[in-house]
Design an enzyme around this catalytic site. Structure first.
Site, PDB file in Angstrom:
ATOM      1  N   GLN A 133      -9.358   1.567   2.117  1.00  0.00           N
ATOM      2  CA  GLN A 133      -8.402   2.430   2.829  1.00  0.00           C
ATOM      3  C   GLN A 133      -9.135   3.390   3.770  1.00  0.00           C
ATOM      4  O   GLN A 133      -8.715   3.599   4.914  1.00  0.00           O
ATOM      5  CB  GLN A 133      -7.564   3.230   1.834  1.00  0.00           C
ATOM      6  N   ARG A 141       0.825  -1.210   0.000  1.00  0.00           N
ATOM      7  CA  ARG A 141       0.000   0.000   0.000  1.00  0.00           C
ATOM      8  C   ARG A 141       0.858   1.259   0.000  1.00  0.00           C
ATOM      9  O   ARG A 141       0.542   2.226  -0.696  1.00  0.00           O
ATOM     10  CB  ARG A 141      -0.950  -0.032   1.201  1.00  0.00           C
ATOM     11  N   TYR A 168      -6.495  -2.007  -6.707  1.00  0.00           N
ATOM     12  CA  TYR A 168      -5.735  -3.107  -6.103  1.00  0.00           C
ATOM     13  C   TYR A 168      -5.031  -2.687  -4.815  1.00  0.00           C
ATOM     14  O   TYR A 168      -4.897  -1.527  -4.505  1.00  0.00           O
ATOM     15  CB  TYR A 168      -4.799  -3.796  -7.084  1.00  0.00           C
ATOM     16  N   GLU A 169      -4.648  -3.725  -4.057  1.00  0.00           N
ATOM     17  CA  GLU A 169      -4.134  -3.556  -2.682  1.00  0.00           C
ATOM     18  C   GLU A 169      -5.173  -2.884  -1.782  1.00  0.00           C
ATOM     19  O   GLU A 169      -4.836  -2.209  -0.817  1.00  0.00           O
ATOM     20  CB  GLU A 169      -2.819  -2.778  -2.670  1.00  0.00           C
ATOM     21  N   GLY A 170      -6.436  -3.068  -2.091  1.00  0.00           N
ATOM     22  CA  GLY A 170      -7.522  -2.496  -1.300  1.00  0.00           C
ATOM     23  C   GLY A 170      -8.035  -1.228  -1.946  1.00  0.00           C
ATOM     24  O   GLY A 170      -7.298  -0.260  -2.133  1.00  0.00           O
TER      25      GLY A 170
END
Length: 575
Positions: free
Chosen positions: A437, A297, A430-432
């Protein structure tokens, strides 16, 4: 034509950020004086030379050729394998890995600069190292001595690469729905069965082995996320002497056809009696995987900055060369860079990119210091979702603005500028996603402690305002006034958010606007720090005056959004 190899690393900005902007030599502080800001600049400059000569020329190649699945194996675009070997041989993988894992352990501030440069020159290529770096951090935190010896050493050397395997067809955001099963064997290994999708660099031909870090459920494990464990699953099995053996039971089923980052293979992987090894505690998989996810992130913030700056560089070069129509207040023959609205777009992009870059350095340095100073841990963790969420959302706008500067030519693929927009679009997902977040930010880092960490941030910004008040410069005065108004709006929004404690849907309905509010405020603070540093100079250079101009622009055009976003937060969920 596409400016394929025209990328130039922002070395001058990093020199300013490492040594001046924060009122201290960040590199010297992080290394107890063993390195200095000057050393950091040398490293960034060397990385820039490598990126512009080796990685940038492959940017368009990767986009046009893409990763291809051929006879069950992924073949990358021409030149990628050679570039990766050069990347490894030049020591860039080992340089960034932590000392505890056997790497050189460059300070976070320098790693932020390198992350931007790799992504600015070739984001699809950079994703390979980004995932490997995250796995290095995860294994360094949870792996047994045996796994460290067999796998971590090879990852740190760059001989092998790493992946993150979370997502499944029916388990995206909801990790508790993961169905991949790991069954114990008598020899201590595990047999994994299941399918994973969206696996970045899940298969390729640039390194001899790939180490998959896989979340899976064991038999009789607790339901939901608490039943997940973490497993190391190599593409090729590894002998006791470290030699590679037969292909493991991991099959590449497909390579996804994507909007952008075509040179990065995003794979569907099938695990059929694949041999894996437990990493960390049984049913403690999320703890290890979150180490990797947090690393990734933060890396997204650097990726957003890199792609945005590459788009800015291309737009600036195009505008400086393109002549079209008469320009108000300028002589005949003036380029479109002098059109008022094009100038606005370029200043907007410049001010956003600097804010992203500075925040990346600040957050990376903060994460470093938090390892030895618990008082900074809350603030460091607070900035991870902001760095990931705000920069990636703004990168979509910056890359869109780059197309706008090009006019109709921006919509034509041959110019190359559209690639930045397409590549940037995945970053908010992506990555949340941004909502993931912002939910983390609001739920765990604002509501949970009653806004205490927000107040820590605002107190630091107020110190900068006090320093600006001591200056007579007009930009300093305007910046201080604007920041004060933004802080007042932030406090109002935070109070409103805390007031939603009894109706959490209201709080989470406006969590993304609240994250963007804090990101925009943080960007204004970064510019305020730059103004403070510049005005400490005895005489202002042309670059100093440019810094003041973009800070003033950010304050006038971007910082007022804080108040508007505060009004949005106050509304809560709209029924």
């Amino acid at each position: 034509m596409a400016a394929e190899s025209a990328y130039k690393a922002p070395v001058e900005d990093y020199e300013f950020l490492f040594g001046e902007a924060f009122g201290i030599d960040l590199v010297a502080r992080a290394t107890d004086g063993e390195m200095s800001a000057s050393d950091g600049v040398d490293i960034v400059e060397a990385a820039g030379d490598f990126a512009s000569s080796v990685l940038a020329p492959l940017q368009t190649v990767g986009d046009r050729e893409g990763a291809q699945l051929v006879d069950g194996s992924v073949r990358l675009p021409a030149g990628f394998a050679e570039a990766y070997q050069s990347f490894v041989e030049s020591g860039w993988v080992t340089a960034e890995a932590p000392v505890s894992a056997g790497g050189d352990g460059l300070p976070g501030a320098i790693r932020a600069g390198l992350g931007e440069i790799w992504n600015g020159s070739n984001a699809a290529f950079a994703l390979c190292w980004l995932l490997t770096a995250g796995q290095i951090h995860a294994l360094d935190a949870v792996a047994s001595d045996e796994l460290r010896k067999v796998y971590l050493e090879k990852l740190v050397s760059g001989e092998w690469t790493g992946t993150m395997n979370l997502t499944e067809p029916d388990a995206g955001t909801d990790l508790g729905a993961i169905r991949t099963i790991a069954t114990p064997r008598e020899d201590g290994s595990w047999s994994l069965r299941g399918q994973k999708i969206f696996i970045t660099w899940g298969d390729h031909d640039v390194a001899e082995n790939i180490v998959h870090l896989v979340l899976a459920r064991t038999p009789d494990a607790p339901a939901g996320a608490k039943g997940l464990s973490l497993f190391v699953v190599p593409k090729f099995l590894v002998g006791v002497d470290g030699s590679l053996g037969e292909r493991n039971g991991v099959t590449t089923v497909a390579v996804e056809h994507k909007l952008g980052i075509h040179g990065s293979p995003t794979c569907v992987l099938s695990y059929e009696d694949a041999t894996g090894y437990l990493a960390g505690e049984l049913h403690g998989g999320l703890a290890g995987m979150f180490v990797m996810m947090n690393s990734a992130r933060a890396g997204m913030g650097f990726q957003a900055t890199g792609i945005s700056d590459s788009a800015l560089q291309q737009a600036t070069a195009y505008a400086a060369d393109r002549v079209q129509g008469g320009v108000i207040g300028r002589d005949s023959g003036a380029t479109i860079a002098e059109h008022p609205d094009v100038r606005r777009l370029l200043l907007s992009m410049s001010s956003e990119v600097f804010a992203m870059r500075a925040l990346g350095v600040y957050a990376a340095d903060l994460l470093d210091r938090a390892e030895s100073d618990e008082s900074l841990a809350a603030l460091a963790e607070f900035f991870v979702p902001i760095l990931k969420g705000w920069t990636t959302e703004d990168a979509v706008q910056v890359t869109s603005d780059a197309i706008q500067v090009h006019g109709g030519m921006g919509f034509i693929e041959e110019t190359g500028v559209a690639q930045h927009y397409r590549d940037a679009r995945i970053m908010t997902i992506y990555e949340g996603t941004t909502a993931i977040q912002s939910n983390d930010l609001v739920g765990r880092k604002v509501l949970r402690n009653g806004g205490a960490t927000v107040e820590l941030l605002l107190a630091d910004i107020e110190k900068t305002i006090d320093a600006l008040r001591a200056q007579s410069d007009a930009v300093a005065v305007r910046t201080a006034d604007r920041l004060e108004r933004a802080i007042a709006a932030t406090r109002r929004a935070t109070t409103d958010l805390l007031g939603f404690a009894s109706s959490p849907r209201d709080a989470y309905a406006v969590s993304v606007p609240y994250l963007m509010l804090l990101g925009t405020l943080a960007g204004g603070w970064m510019h305020a720090l730059a103004v403070r540093a510049v005005l400490a100079h005895d005489a202002l250079s042309a670059r100093d005056r440019e810094r003041l101009t973009i800070a003033d622009f950010y304050g006038a055009h971007h910082l007022p959004r804080v108040a508007a976003l505060a009004d949005t937060v106050a509304g809560g969920e709209i029924a």
